[in-house]
Write a protein that holds these residues in place. Sequence first.
Motif: not given
Lengths: 174, 148
Positions: A52-58, A63-64, A86-89
């Motif tokens: 539902t969101l762009s890659v940047k927002d995901v 990160l939050i 989380a980052i790798l996944s």
Amino acid sequence: MTKNQRIVYIALLAAQAVIISILERAIPFPFAIAPGAKLGMANIITCMALYTLSVKDVTKVVLIRITLSALLGGNLSSFMYSASGAILSLLGMILVKQLGPSRISLIGVSVAGAIMHNVGQLLIASWIAQTWTVLLYLPVMSFIGILSGIAIGIIANYLLTHVEKLVYYRYLNE
Amino acid sequence: MKGFSSMIKRWDIIVTLVLVLLSFLPAALFSYQQAEKSNAVQGDGTGEPPVYVAVISVNNEEVKRITLTGNTKNEVFDVFSSDKDYNTVEVRGEEIRIKGANCADQVCVQFGFLSKPGETAVCLPHNFIIEIESIGGSAIEDEPIISS
């Protein structure tokens, strides 16, 4: 989606993910064969955000989530663990999703996320422990990852097709 | 309501299979390396079966070595990684495990008994590791095994 709506939506998703991962920490995983394995229910939120969101927002949502859930009852080693996982996944899921909705469904995306999460965690574990024999647990972990990934994918699929707002945001995103 | 099977598309299966196969890569590399090692040892003419040794390290420093092959004793001891942090190690015959620890996540206890080379139990909060190593023929000496 206006900018304010988007910010609120990101905040909502991140808050839900934090709560889910804190709740999940309280559930002991019953299978002794895979040390440290978890259901990874916070991945539901990442899946929903991804569609539902762009890659940047995901990336912002993820990160939050890892920062807040580490601050709320984690420690440094668990933070490094969950951050690398989380980052790798997230990377894996973004890559796999590039195949397009006609080729790959949410189930494949979430299974890829679950397996890459394990890879990230075991890499950090083997780095901290300075021994790469930890990576030998990868087959067991990815087996558990497939099972939980399928379950999470089905849940996220139902949410994305039945929650009205999510259907709408998904339509906007595509 | 759609069935689960109709959700799955072809690339789901392909991606999953590829990732599963890749996850066996470290195991394959390890067993290859292990095979090379035992070949090299047999080439030396020692011919003795490999000896399995449990190596316990804290903060990346080795603190204890226990020869598991042929061991019949049972023992339980604590290894302290700082003033308060400890892991209780149990050796039972040719197997070893972390019996308990005062770490937060207790993941190390879930590894269970280790007996085969390459098996590892890690307690990340304490930076405490038990590894099983296979040493061909000459386990008693502390020198490197393969001398070429």
